[in-house]
Motif scaffolding. Sequence first.
Motif, PDB file in Angstrom:
ATOM      1  N   GLU A  13       0.834  -1.204   0.000  1.00  0.00           N
ATOM      2  CA  GLU A  13       0.000   0.000   0.000  1.00  0.00           C
ATOM      3  C   GLU A  13       0.871   1.258   0.000  1.00  0.00           C
ATOM      4  OE1 GLU A  13      -3.706   2.024   2.495  1.00  0.00           O
ATOM      5  OE2 GLU A  13      -2.463   0.497   3.448  1.00  0.00           O
ATOM      6  N   TRP A  16       2.398   1.767  -3.404  1.00  0.00           N
ATOM      7  CA  TRP A  16       1.386   2.239  -4.353  1.00  0.00           C
ATOM      8  C   TRP A  16       1.108   3.731  -4.154  1.00  0.00           C
ATOM      9  CZ3 TRP A  16      -0.605   0.607  -8.717  1.00  0.00           C
ATOM     10  CH2 TRP A  16      -1.753   1.232  -9.214  1.00  0.00           C
ATOM     11  N   ASN A  17       1.050   4.140  -2.905  1.00  0.00           N
ATOM     12  CA  ASN A  17       0.790   5.557  -2.611  1.00  0.00           C
ATOM     13  C   ASN A  17       1.961   6.448  -3.025  1.00  0.00           C
ATOM     14  OD1 ASN A  17      -1.719   4.998  -1.525  1.00  0.00           O
ATOM     15  ND2 ASN A  17      -0.931   4.736   0.557  1.00  0.00           N
TER      16      ASN A  17
END
Length: 207
Positions: A13, A16-17
């Motif tokens: 995550e 991805w951010n």
Amino acid sequence: ISVDDEDAAACAEALWNLRGILEEELQKNGMDKLYREIELPLCTVLYRMEKRGILIDKEQLEQFGLMLAQRIDECEKLIFSYSKEPFNINSTKQLGVILFEKLKLTAVKKTKSGYSTDVDVLEKLIEEHPVIEKILEYRTLAKLYTNYAVGLKDEVRDDGRIHTIFTQTLTRTGRLSSVSPNLQNIPARAEYAKLIRKAFIPDEGSK
């Protein structure tokens, strides 16, 4: 879901951010082509190398270990014959007492905890007593035994191979590095280098 799975999910995550920010940085620094055409495709190559592993002759490693253990034992006995008493050669404090208080060698450097017995100090004393040469040899042999005879053997998995990890981002120069274990520091020119390297063998039909 396990803790490991949670950690992996959190990492995914976070990456991805960060994607947009990092892509912008790559373009700003003119490294977008380097990343997409070299570094990213290399990930797949390195994964295949890591998964395949490097075949090891465990018997050769065991023989190397037995030879080193014998040489270490011989060194130890000779050192004790000079000191006239057994002591822990790996203990800086005990070694310092033997060399500088019992054998009366020149104390080149002292530390807060006692006498310094590092390599630089011992090399300056090599002409003063034959025990110095044997202590240096003992240290070399002990390091080889721990790092290679035992260290490499412990890294061999059930498939008879060592699966090192190749990292692309660890060094400042950009070169590849090898960890768990580090296979880039296998001796090449030392006296025992050939014996260590003989343990790394090709698959049948390969070189």
